[in-house]
Design an enzyme around this catalytic site. Sequence first.
Site, PDB file in Angstrom:
ATOM      1  CB  CYS A 125     -37.559  55.506 -22.476  1.00 52.83           C
ATOM      2  SG  CYS A 125     -38.428  56.609 -23.591  1.00 52.83           S
ATOM      3  CG  HIS A 267     -34.793  57.470 -20.448  1.00 49.09           C
ATOM      4  ND1 HIS A 267     -34.315  57.545 -21.739  1.00 49.09           N
ATOM      5  CD2 HIS A 267     -36.038  58.035 -20.467  1.00 49.09           C
ATOM      6  CE1 HIS A 267     -35.223  58.118 -22.501  1.00 49.09           C
ATOM      7  NE2 HIS A 267     -36.274  58.430 -21.753  1.00 49.09           N
ATOM      8  CG  ASN A 297     -36.172  60.989 -24.410  1.00 51.97           C
ATOM      9  OD1 ASN A 297     -35.735  59.889 -24.735  1.00 51.97           O
ATOM     10  ND2 ASN A 297     -37.223  61.141 -23.621  1.00 51.97           N
TER      11      ASN A 297
HETATM   12  O1  UT7 Z   1     -38.782  59.323 -22.545  1.00 53.23           O
HETATM   13  C1  UT7 Z   1     -40.103  59.251 -22.181  1.00 53.23           C
HETATM   14  C2  UT7 Z   1     -40.291  59.912 -20.915  1.00 53.23           C
HETATM   15  N1  UT7 Z   1     -40.602  61.314 -21.139  1.00 53.23           N
HETATM   16  C3  UT7 Z   1     -40.364  62.187 -20.188  1.00 53.23           C
HETATM   17  O2  UT7 Z   1     -39.791  61.810 -19.192  1.00 53.23           O
HETATM   18  C4  UT7 Z   1     -40.823  63.584 -20.347  1.00 53.23           C
HETATM   19  C5  UT7 Z   1     -41.307  64.072 -19.029  1.00 53.23           C
HETATM   20  N2  UT7 Z   1     -41.868  65.431 -19.065  1.00 53.23           N
HETATM   21  C6  UT7 Z   1     -41.113  66.521 -19.234  1.00 53.23           C
HETATM   22  O3  UT7 Z   1     -39.908  66.442 -19.387  1.00 53.23           O
HETATM   23  C7  UT7 Z   1     -41.801  67.842 -19.105  1.00 53.23           C
HETATM   24  O4  UT7 Z   1     -43.105  67.663 -18.641  1.00 53.23           O
HETATM   25  C8  UT7 Z   1     -41.837  68.664 -20.421  1.00 53.23           C
HETATM   26  C9  UT7 Z   1     -40.440  69.125 -20.771  1.00 53.23           C
HETATM   27  C10 UT7 Z   1     -42.397  67.804 -21.532  1.00 53.23           C
HETATM   28  C11 UT7 Z   1     -42.705  69.886 -20.252  1.00 53.23           C
HETATM   29  O5  UT7 Z   1     -42.221  70.672 -19.173  1.00 53.23           O
HETATM   30  P1  UT7 Z   1     -43.229  71.243 -18.081  1.00 53.23           P
HETATM   31  O6  UT7 Z   1     -42.440  72.052 -17.173  1.00 53.23           O
HETATM   32  O7  UT7 Z   1     -43.958  70.050 -17.520  1.00 53.23           O
HETATM   33  O8  UT7 Z   1     -44.144  72.182 -18.947  1.00 53.23           O
HETATM   34  P2  UT7 Z   1     -45.723  72.140 -19.116  1.00 53.23           P
HETATM   35  O9  UT7 Z   1     -46.112  71.062 -20.041  1.00 53.23           O
HETATM   36  O10 UT7 Z   1     -46.365  72.179 -17.754  1.00 53.23           O
HETATM   37  O11 UT7 Z   1     -45.978  73.526 -19.792  1.00 53.23           O
HETATM   38  C12 UT7 Z   1     -45.696  74.778 -19.141  1.00 53.23           C
HETATM   39  C13 UT7 Z   1     -45.933  75.887 -20.118  1.00 53.23           C
HETATM   40  C14 UT7 Z   1     -47.297  75.790 -20.806  1.00 53.23           C
HETATM   41  O12 UT7 Z   1     -47.765  77.088 -21.038  1.00 53.23           O
HETATM   42  P3  UT7 Z   1     -48.893  77.757 -20.083  1.00 53.23           P
HETATM   43  O13 UT7 Z   1     -50.083  76.833 -20.203  1.00 53.23           O
HETATM   44  O14 UT7 Z   1     -48.301  77.765 -18.725  1.00 53.23           O
HETATM   45  O15 UT7 Z   1     -49.104  79.098 -20.692  1.00 53.23           O
HETATM   46  C15 UT7 Z   1     -46.976  75.159 -22.127  1.00 53.23           C
HETATM   47  O16 UT7 Z   1     -47.895  75.471 -23.132  1.00 53.23           O
HETATM   48  O17 UT7 Z   1     -44.963  75.850 -21.160  1.00 53.23           O
HETATM   49  C16 UT7 Z   1     -45.630  75.778 -22.418  1.00 53.23           C
HETATM   50  N3  UT7 Z   1     -44.805  74.972 -23.300  1.00 53.23           N
HETATM   51  C17 UT7 Z   1     -43.839  75.468 -24.062  1.00 53.23           C
HETATM   52  N4  UT7 Z   1     -43.388  76.717 -24.221  1.00 53.23           N
HETATM   53  C18 UT7 Z   1     -42.357  76.894 -25.078  1.00 53.23           C
HETATM   54  C19 UT7 Z   1     -44.869  73.607 -23.488  1.00 53.23           C
HETATM   55  N5  UT7 Z   1     -43.934  73.246 -24.385  1.00 53.23           N
HETATM   56  C20 UT7 Z   1     -43.290  74.383 -24.749  1.00 53.23           C
HETATM   57  C21 UT7 Z   1     -42.226  74.639 -25.623  1.00 53.23           C
HETATM   58  N6  UT7 Z   1     -41.789  75.914 -25.767  1.00 53.23           N
HETATM   59  N7  UT7 Z   1     -41.616  73.663 -26.343  1.00 53.23           N
END
Ligand code: UT7
Length: 403
Positions: A125, A267, A297
Amino acid sequence: MVLPNSEGTSAPRLYAHIVGWGMAVPEKILRNQDLEAIVETSDEWIRTRTGIRERRIAGERESTASLGLKAARKALDVADLFPSEIDLIIVATSTPENIFPSTASLIQNWLGASRAGAFDLSAACSGFVYGVDMAAQAIRSGSIKAALVIGAETMSRVLDWQDRGTCILFGDGAGAVVLKSSTVEGGVLSSVLRSDGSGGDLLGIPTVGSEDLDNPDFFTNGHKMHKMYMNGGEVFKFATRVIGESIEEALVKAGLTIEDLSLIVPHQANQRIIQAAARALKVDVDIFVVNLDRYGNTSAASIPIALCEAVQADRMRPNDYIAFTGFGGGLTWASMIVQWTDLKSAETRTGVLSNQRRRQISYWVVRWRSQLRRLSKSLNQFLQRINPRRGRIMRLRDKVDQL
Ligand code: UT7
């Protein structure tokens, strides 16, 4: 400013200006609600955790190169340059058409950019900012006069549509800029390019590596071949740290401070990352261009797409200082300061419309010429099978190649 050149005489200092821009996104829209039928997720979760509402998905007849080509043609129209005036084409992408030939070479051929070198750049990215820096360095050194830098992706083709942690985030699209040499001050002022390969396992797309090798440097680590994986939380922390740091560093290199910046084109990964960066830089979040709600993204394409929309929305004035900032796989990150200049009025070019028609005719000629070449190759193969007298065949091929 006039600097002495290698012969001891004075040569005017050269600057690399962005003089053209263009974007292309697929028509097909995939809304958050549509994703609810594919993975266990909800529109509400995606909107509140990322800011994304919908993204574009390439159709069957669209690809990284075809989207990149469309964006490039638009950028050439804005710059009012002919493909033959381009010396270098860089395509920043994580979803190239092939490992080789490069997507840049395909676009070079379709444009008919007969004098251009072309290569793909892999910095995920951050790739677009890396590409603009490479092109600007070549222009400032005097080795080239004009370059096309394209960020193009079809992320939908490398997503694991069973992984809700990644498939909800990404979309397809392309953006392009034309950089041109000028003695008018401004353009690309400074850049900071960085990499930390120790974070390479946080996000990636295994492609040629082998799971069988003992060497831990060659692994897919249980990840699916040709599918993207990501440790979202760790990447999130990394991104919020490096955006502020690298913009500050690029500002210092340019002899500017954060107060001088009119706009930041980041980005487009996550609205919360942008908000955190605004807090770190102590600026209003409105200084950031945000369009991830509509495109998600798009990896290397996200900055040039956001740049195009910022120009369309009239968010840039001549002499404004703007920043580009990218981060992603590698790990890589990059920030750049650009002084936005209205080079057209500084150098006054005319005849834009008639040149646009001439460019369209040249694309048409290039298309037919390459189809004719393909046809001549098949015809030659056919003739070779039925008539092995090679002399006549070679003459026919030579004639077509000369077209
Ligand atoms: O371009 C390359 C660079 N990429 C990035 O910059 C991405 C950076 N990261 C992010 O934007 C975020 O970390 C994400 C959007 C990918 C994830 O958000 P988060 O707030 O960090 O969520 P998490 O991974 O900590 O997950 C929180 C909860 C989990 O459930 P539990 O374990 O708390 O029960 C996940 O299983 O949300 C759950 N979860 C979802 N729920 C519904 C993860 N993905 C999803 C989803 N829908 N799509």
